[in-house]
Design a protein around this motif. Sequence first.
Motif, PDB file in Angstrom:
ATOM      1  N   MET A   1      -9.801   0.859  10.756  1.00 49.72           N
ATOM      2  CA  MET A   1      -9.930   0.120   9.605  1.00 49.72           C
ATOM      3  C   MET A   1     -10.877  -1.117   9.869  1.00 49.72           C
ATOM      4  N   ALA A   2     -11.468  -1.636   9.075  1.00 45.04           N
ATOM      5  CA  ALA A   2     -12.301  -2.797   9.434  1.00 45.04           C
ATOM      6  C   ALA A   2     -11.407  -4.015   9.360  1.00 45.04           C
ATOM      7  N   LYS A   3     -11.639  -4.527  10.646  1.00 45.53           N
ATOM      8  CA  LYS A   3     -10.628  -5.707  11.060  1.00 45.53           C
ATOM      9  C   LYS A   3     -10.828  -6.810  10.071  1.00 45.53           C
ATOM     10  N   ALA A   7      -4.684 -14.069   8.739  1.00 48.66           N
ATOM     11  CA  ALA A   7      -4.460 -15.554   8.141  1.00 48.66           C
ATOM     12  C   ALA A   7      -3.723 -16.352   9.023  1.00 48.66           C
ATOM     13  N   LYS A   8      -4.168 -17.695   9.365  1.00 46.75           N
ATOM     14  CA  LYS A   8      -3.403 -18.361  10.101  1.00 46.75           C
ATOM     15  C   LYS A   8      -2.194 -18.704   9.268  1.00 46.75           C
ATOM     16  N   TYR A 246      -0.361  -3.044   4.385  1.00 53.30           N
ATOM     17  CA  TYR A 246      -0.596  -4.451   3.818  1.00 53.30           C
ATOM     18  C   TYR A 246       0.215  -5.191   4.470  1.00 53.30           C
ATOM     19  N   GLN A 247       1.361  -5.001   5.050  1.00 56.07           N
ATOM     20  CA  GLN A 247       2.014  -6.175   5.987  1.00 56.07           C
ATOM     21  C   GLN A 247       1.328  -6.472   6.912  1.00 56.07           C
ATOM     22  N   ARG A 248       0.548  -5.248   7.623  1.00 55.78           N
ATOM     23  CA  ARG A 248      -0.181  -5.570   8.793  1.00 55.78           C
ATOM     24  C   ARG A 248      -1.513  -6.384   8.702  1.00 55.78           C
ATOM     25  N   ASN A 249      -2.094  -6.683   7.706  1.00 50.79           N
ATOM     26  CA  ASN A 249      -2.904  -7.490   7.307  1.00 50.79           C
ATOM     27  C   ASN A 249      -2.733  -8.950   7.732  1.00 50.79           C
ATOM     28  N   GLY A 254       1.761  -3.195  13.897  1.00 51.50           N
ATOM     29  CA  GLY A 254       1.859  -1.916  13.290  1.00 51.50           C
ATOM     30  C   GLY A 254       3.550  -1.912  13.118  1.00 51.50           C
ATOM     31  N   GLN A 255       4.081  -0.806  12.529  1.00 52.08           N
ATOM     32  CA  GLN A 255       5.480  -0.852  12.685  1.00 52.08           C
ATOM     33  C   GLN A 255       6.003   0.820  12.376  1.00 52.08           C
TER      34      GLN A 255
END
Length: 488
Positions: A1-3, A7-8, A246-249, A254-255
């Motif tokens: 996936m494109a990294k 976000a800080k 989405y959460q990983r963004n 991962g989870q």
Amino acid sequence: MAKRKIAKKAPAKGKVKAKAAAKPAKGKAPKVVAKSAKKPALKVVAKAAPKAPKISKKPFGQDGKALDGVKILDFTHVQSGPTCTQLLAWFGADVIKVERPGQGDITRGQLQDVPGADSLYFTMLNHNKRSITLDSKSQQGMNVLERLVKTCDVLVENFAPGALDRMGLTWERIHSWNPRMIVASVKGFGPGPYEDCKVYENVAQCAGGSASTTGFHDGIPLVTGAQIGDSGTGLHLALGIVSALYQRNRTGRGQKVLCAMQDGVLNLCRVKLRDQQRLAHGPLKEYTQFGQGIPFGEATPRAGNDSGGGQPGVILKCKGWETDPNAYIYFITQAPVWEKICDLIGEPEWKTHPDFAKPPARLPRLKQIFERIEQWTMTLSKFDVMNACNELDIPVGPILSMKELAEEPSLRETGTVVEVDHPTRGKYLSVGNPIKLSDSVTEVARSPLLGEHTDEILSKVLKFTPRQIAEIKASGATGEAPKAQAAE
Ligand code: CAO
């Protein structure tokens, strides 16, 4: 996936404030909201804005796919897992199906209709994927798997409980190789007394509450043709995976995503657990058995064809029922359209008659009412009944056969039913993507032959050198890949 840059983390305080600021109090003029934009809380929003991608100028449907760039290590087999990964592939994920050399997914050979060709069972659940054969229990096979884990975003599996661990692919190991990896699993049961059990579709339907509530109250429990245990759980898993991505963004990590088939079926039987609790407060008056004077027991009973929504409904005969097993229609006597129904069936006086005018008065007389409606439906084909009712906004459901659905032009036009060409079996029909995204258009591609993409994946995706590939192959870890081009 494109990294994407993670976000800080904004200070928790700021976040809360930003949320609150986004919700203007009732009655406040927009001006006030604009003023409040100067408050520090909203600065967080303003800062975040530049990180949002620019709005695409390309026409809808021409700017890639929803899951472009997501790589899936697809360790699924049979139905539940493959349903999930097929959906992800349709949304643009690169799905790499890992199969055991020689045999592959067991469904390739199950219910075969064309000798020597992959079965429809397999082809209809594995579109748009690539296949690599790999013996995960060999050293070289595990080396390849390690690189797959390091390369992919999601591992999806539906092995028997413990099988992945026995292979050596524990969560800890996977996570140490790739902390961004999402590990998604279908199991029959969640943690508890049955967690070690192997489970198939009908087992899940029985264990999830569907069978006990399907059928007629005086008959045995029934399973349904809709694959709510397998495909239903696959759907649940797909949602879990997309949410985890989405959460990983935000979190970067991962989870685990777990969908138990029992849980998935129970979720789809939600209204039956609703009725279980209503029973404590009296009989379920919308159930046919109430009108028949049959007492209720301790558990939600089988409700025949009663509607789950509380509106009395039954399946009625239409013209031709004597010879056509599907010449029937589902008819609901919804309260808001009751008067129109009375006019349609030629009983206008029922609109004001005390025995029929109001829903509570109708409940004990449903048998008589539906017999009268059926006298009318039997004079027309199911499609004519549907047309006549829909003109008056009366919802009805013609019982459509698989033949009728396969031939329905509108389903072909939307891509819900698609014709696919396959090198060894020729043309066949499949169900396409039932979820339509306006900016991510699904193109259904045929399922892969066993190991068809082994070389391509080893070299182009995993970047093994020709020498390494030769070593892997010589070890027998990939078995013998079929000559796909020759077959086509
Ligand atoms: N290389 C080497 N070994 C492999 C392999 C590969 N590429 N792929 C699978 N295997 C091995 C597994 O490691 C496992 O070995 P062990 O038993 O030694 O650990 C073995 O193949 C069999 O896997 P399995 O137990 O999952 O398969 P099964 O046919 O015995 O059971 C099923 C099938 C569906 C009942 C079981 O997988 C299951 O309960 N899955 C979870 C629930 C589920 O998804 N059910 C829906 C199925 S669709 O109706």
